[in-house]
Design a protein around this motif. Structure first.
Motif, short mmCIF file in Angstrom:
data_model
loop_
_atom_site.label_atom_id
_atom_site.label_comp_id
_atom_site.label_asym_id
_atom_site.label_seq_id
_atom_site.Cartn_x
_atom_site.Cartn_y
_atom_site.Cartn_z
N VAL A 39 18.34 -4.81 33.52
CA VAL A 39 18.24 -3.99 34.73
C VAL A 39 19.26 -4.45 35.76
N ALA A 40 19.42 -5.77 35.88
CA ALA A 40 20.41 -6.28 36.84
C ALA A 40 21.82 -5.82 36.46
N LEU A 232 21.02 2.48 41.78
CA LEU A 232 19.74 2.25 41.10
C LEU A 232 18.59 2.26 42.11
N GLN A 233 18.86 1.70 43.27
CA GLN A 233 17.84 1.71 44.31
C GLN A 233 17.58 3.14 44.80
N SER A 236 15.54 4.88 42.13
CA SER A 236 14.17 4.36 42.12
C SER A 236 13.39 4.87 43.33
N THR A 237 14.06 4.88 44.48
CA THR A 237 13.39 5.37 45.69
C THR A 237 13.00 6.83 45.51
N TRP A 240 10.03 7.11 43.24
CA TRP A 240 8.81 6.69 43.95
C TRP A 240 8.39 7.74 44.96
N ASP A 246 1.82 13.60 48.72
CA ASP A 246 0.57 14.00 49.36
C ASP A 246 -0.42 14.63 48.38
N ARG A 247 -0.15 14.49 47.10
CA ARG A 247 -1.13 14.88 46.09
C ARG A 247 -1.44 13.66 45.22
N ILE A 248 -0.39 13.14 44.56
CA ILE A 248 -0.61 11.95 43.74
C ILE A 248 -0.85 10.75 44.65
N LEU A 249 0.03 10.58 45.61
CA LEU A 249 -0.11 9.49 46.59
C LEU A 249 0.19 10.06 47.97
N PRO A 250 -0.39 9.47 49.01
CA PRO A 250 -0.06 9.95 50.36
C PRO A 250 1.43 9.76 50.66
N LYS A 252 3.98 8.50 52.76
CA LYS A 252 4.03 7.55 53.89
C LYS A 252 5.23 7.82 54.80
N TYR A 253 6.11 8.71 54.38
CA TYR A 253 7.28 9.02 55.20
C TYR A 253 7.02 10.19 56.16
#
Lengths: 416, 462
Positions: A39-40, A232-233, A236-237, A240, A246-250, A252-253
């Protein structure tokens, strides 16, 4: 035989892992460190890929490899058929994205202009932040392009990030261009951090950057981009964020932006707390006097153009959430008055944009993007028309003289 | 620095590991472990390294004094002065403002106008843990359970051991002394696979389970007044699992890191949610902390040797202190008192309780623990009251965002905590299919670490 030997030697990782004489075993002690290393490695390799496919708009793509002291990566052409607004990205609200094509071209100096402009006679320089650059719109829709279309005079777009706009920068740009006129239009966006004089250290750093050979500057910018920005970040962001819907997870943004409903039922995004910001910012006039005086010494005239925030012009049309009551006057209005009192030429776009917002809303049109803090091509067109009216000059004599004397500009708001 | 961060995985750990095993001498390894611990700690706030060094120095000198002097008076002095010093530091940083706020509150309530100034204090991370490390060392040395070390670096390495520094387990010197003594003869290969196995499991517990539950319940609990009864139960049960996987995950990672460096750290969680009564729960939950309070507070107070009333008093004092250890807040005091009360009741009805079916006892114990979690999670007594009110009286309301995900996580958590083996019961010899599964799950952890800021551990704040 040779292949098998090579294969075995590749898998002997005893110099990294403790099992010095053992071939690779499928155990966590070998698999997980290998995964981490892979990954690195991937993370490092993808940093060398072009960043454009990982971005949602031009700004991020063109600021990554920006050489020190430059506005953007020079001689770059960015195109995205599905660019979208910053607020939709900040708030992780993909359903509210307004997709549009965005073309963003930079010249050899790292500013947003067609490269051919450097050989032409320039009548005015446009300086400022993302509103001047034209974030979210295409090359032919920027303020400099629209002023050129309206006046026939060439306006050089020297827009950059806030903090990069120092008198020396503008004077240096003017020296490098074939200047026919002597007008500098400085756009000030309401929500931008207040401009201030640089610290002695910052001035020294900037001077050092300016003296660096172009090759070194380019390399420094490239290295900084490679270190700072990780595709990669970014991927990944995004992965995520896709879960935080707001269905699977809230999401937060979501609190970063305000989702407001306008009188016509459309949803418009604003920066969070913009509706409550009192704008009591410590605006220092020192910077503006310094800018004006330094430009005057270089025989350049300054026109400060105030671009109001989206909330300021759309607030009367927001029905939900109900706008917070606030005194009509605030430091933004005071700022314009203070600049005038200090002898700086000012053009406040607020009344012109407010009138046009009301008119265009009836037709379902907007001056600012619904999903972005910035104005769109229509808003820029209004601004260009107002500036042209103030800078009334025949095309045959682009740049001579520069400004109409104040007091006679007609507009729906207070006299300028 | 967090174990679940890219900086740790790609920077700190490889360097600490490679240098450690490159060194061969005992003292050089102690020095390196101590340096690593201080570097690890300094990523949070380098200024507080001096505080840890001071605490280490005081305890080390106390150990030397206990080694040298045999007369009781001097020995007592050697243990009392440093412990008072350590506890004074802990008290100042952790409890000073709590005391000030309460004095001001009482003063204001009684009509007084004097108000003590609230101090601008930053709580040094891990102070509760390393203070307890040094206290156990001194008391054990005083009791002659251990021989104090004369090697300062050995002691500094023990106190600042990065794997247990900021959130435990509270490893006693005697538990790790043998491995420290043989640190130059440690076998690099012996604990490698097992260490990674513990570490990966701990990472999955933290990143995939605890953080996912937190992502759903934290926003919901931020608006606790709007929760429905179902929502309140889901959030509090969710928190019960979150706090377990968060801390057990940390402990497993700490144990795994210990194995990689040739050190065997003790078990800190022994399937607490399989407990059959509340005393059993505290024997299984945060074992290093509960055994500390048992050995250094409860038993010295008299333990269960006196009358029933005295035992109840001892239990209550001990558990209130356990509660207060977690933080300077009345909710922790109430949490401790609640646990004390449950332990007293447990002693009173254990005959009847013991005759109930196993599943009833387990469910009952877990239910009582969940109620305690509502108090523990609350930011104030008011919130605790509201949450408990919503849990035990019917309040209709909207569902919470991410309810489906939370339910899935609760089912998974229940299966893992109530019915499967814990990490110390596993053999840590995995078939290729399991290894592949772990690798895939660890890959998801990496996506989470790359894609969002690493979430700190709940126990860091204590």
């Amino acid at each position: 035989m040779e292949t098998a030997k090579t294969h075995r030697s590749i898998w002997r990782l005893g110099h990294i892992f403790p099992h010095r004489t053992q071939p690779l075993r499928w155990q966590l002690g070998t698999v997980i460190p290998s995964l981490l290393a892979t990954v690195a490695l991937v993370g490092i390799l993808v940093r060398f890929m072009p960043i454009d496919p990982f971005t949602f708009r031009a700004w991020e793509a063109l600021t990554r490899d920006r050489p020190p002291g430059m506005a953007f990566a020079p001689n770059h052409r960015y195109y995205n058929a599905r660019a979208s607004g910053d607020l939709a990205a900040f708030g992780n609200l993909p359903s509210l994205r307004q997709y549009r094509p965005e073309q963003f071209t930079t010249d050899a100096f790292g500013f947003r202009n067609p490269p051919s402009l450097l050989t032409e006679e320039v009548s005015a320089i446009l300086a400022g932040d993302s509103f001047a650059v034209g974030s979210g719109i295409s090359d032919d829709e920027t303020l400099s392009s629209q002023l050129r279309a309206l006046t026939g005079c060439i306006v050089y777009n020297a827009g950059s990030e806030v903090g990069h706009i120092m008198p020396d920068d503008i004077v240096n740009v003017a020296h490098r261009l074939k200047m026919r006129g002597r007008l500098v239009i400085r756009i000030v966006a309401e929500l931008a951090p207040p401009a201030a004089n640089p610290s002695p250290l910052a001035s020294r750093v900037r001077a050092l950057e300016a003296r660096m050979p172009a090759g070194i500057r380019g390399l420094a910018g490239r290295l900084k981009g490679l270190i700072d920005v990780s595709p990669l970040q970014i991927v990944s962001t995004r992965a995520w964020k896709a879960l935080e819907d707001d269905r699977i997870l809230p999401n937060k943004y979501a609190a970063r932006v305000v989702k407001a409903t306008l009188a016509n039922g459309d949803v418009m995004l604003f920066q969070a707390r913009e509706d409550r910001a009192d704008h009591q910012r410590g605006i220092s006039l020192d910077y503006w006097r310094w800018l004006r005086d330094d430009l005057q010494r270089a025989q350049l005239d300054l026109l400060v153009v105030l671009a109001p925030s989206k909330y300021r012009v759309y607030r009367p049309f927001v029905v939900d959430p109900r706008p917070v009551r606030r005194e009509p006057d605030d430091s933004w209005v005071q700022f314009a008055a203070d600049l005038r009192a200090a002898g700086v030429s000012v053009l406040d776009l607020t009344p012109f944009l407010s009138v046009e917002v009301a008119r265009s809303l009836e037709h379902g049109e907007y001056l600012y993007w619904l999903d972005d803090v910035h104005w769109n091509a229509h808003g820029v067109a209004v601004a260009a028309a107002v500036i042209q009216d103030r800078w009334r000059v025949p095309a045959s004599s682009c740049g001579l003289p520069a400004l109409r004397q104040g007091g006679s500009l007609r507009g729906p708001g207070p006299q300028q | 620095m967090l174990f679940n961060s890219l900086g740790f995985l790609y920077g700190f750990l490889p360097i600490a590991y490679l240098v450690f095993w490159r060194l061969s001498g005992k003292t050089s390894r102690y020095v390196w472990l101590a340096i690593s611990g201080y570097v690890f700690y300094s990523f949070w706030d380098y200024r507080f390294c001096a505080l840890m060094l001071f605490s280490t120095g005081v305890s080390y000198l106390a150990g030397l004094g206990l080694l040298r002097w045999q007369d009781p008076a001097r020995r007592r002095l050697c243990v009392v002065v440093p412990i008072v010093t350590d506890l004074a530091l802990l008290g100042f940083f952790k409890y000073a403002n709590f005391v000030v706020a309460n004095i001001n509150g009482v003063s204001s309530w009684s009509g007084g106008r004097a108000a003590l100034p609230v101090l601008d204090i930053v709580l040094p991370i891990g102070i509760s843990f390393y203070t307890f490390h040094t206290i156990t060392y001194m008391i054990d040395a005083y009791r002659r359970d251990i021989t104090p070390t004369t090697n300062f670096f050995k002691f500094a390495a023990y106190v600042s051991l990065f794997s247990q520094l900021v959130a435990g387990p509270i490893v006693r010197f005697r538990q790790i002394q043998e491995d420290f003594e043989n640190i130059d003869r440690a076998d690099r290969t012996a604990g490698w696979d097992k260490g990674w196995s513990f570490f990966v499991i701990g990472m999955l517990e933290k990143v995939l389970i605890a953080d996912t539950i937190a992502a759903v319940i934290d926003p919901a609990l931020a608006r606790y007044a709007q929760l429905s009864t179902v929502g309140a139960w889901l959030c509090v049960v969710g928190f019960a699992y979150q706090v377990y996987f968060d801390f057990a995950g940390y402990s497993d990672m700490a144990v795994g890191l210990g194995y990689m460096f040739g050190l065997r750290l003790p078990q800190n969680f022994n399937s607490p949610y399989k407990a059959t009564d509340i005393a059993d729960m505290w024997r299984r939950w945060h074992i290093s902390l509960s055994s500390f309070f048992r050995d250094y507070v409860y038993i010295p107070l008299g333990g269960s040797r006196g009358s029933g009333l005295l035992t109840a008093r001892n239990l209550m004092i001990t558990m209130v202190l356990v509660g207060l250890w977690h933080g300077a807040s009345w909710t922790y005091v109430v949490f401790g008192a609640y646990q004390g009360l449950l332990l007293i009741l447990n002693r009173m009805i254990r005959g009847v309780w013991g005759r109930l079916p196993l599943w009833t006892r387990r469910l009952g114990t877990f239910g009582l623990w969940v109620i305690g979690c509502a108090i523990f999670r609350a930011s104030g007594v008011g919130m605790a009251g509201t949450l408990l009110g919503k849990m035990f009286t019917w309040h209709p309301g909207a569902t919470i965002v991410g309810e489906g995900t939370l339910l899935a996580m609760l089912v998974l958590s229940a299966a893992l905590t109530h019915w499967t083996l814990n990490t110390f019961e596993l053999r840590h010899r995995w078939s290729p299919a399991w290894v592949t599964g772990f690798a895939v799950a660890f890959g998801f952890c990496l996506i989470a670490l790359y894609g969002s800021r690493p979430a700190p551990y709940i126990y860091f704040q204590f």
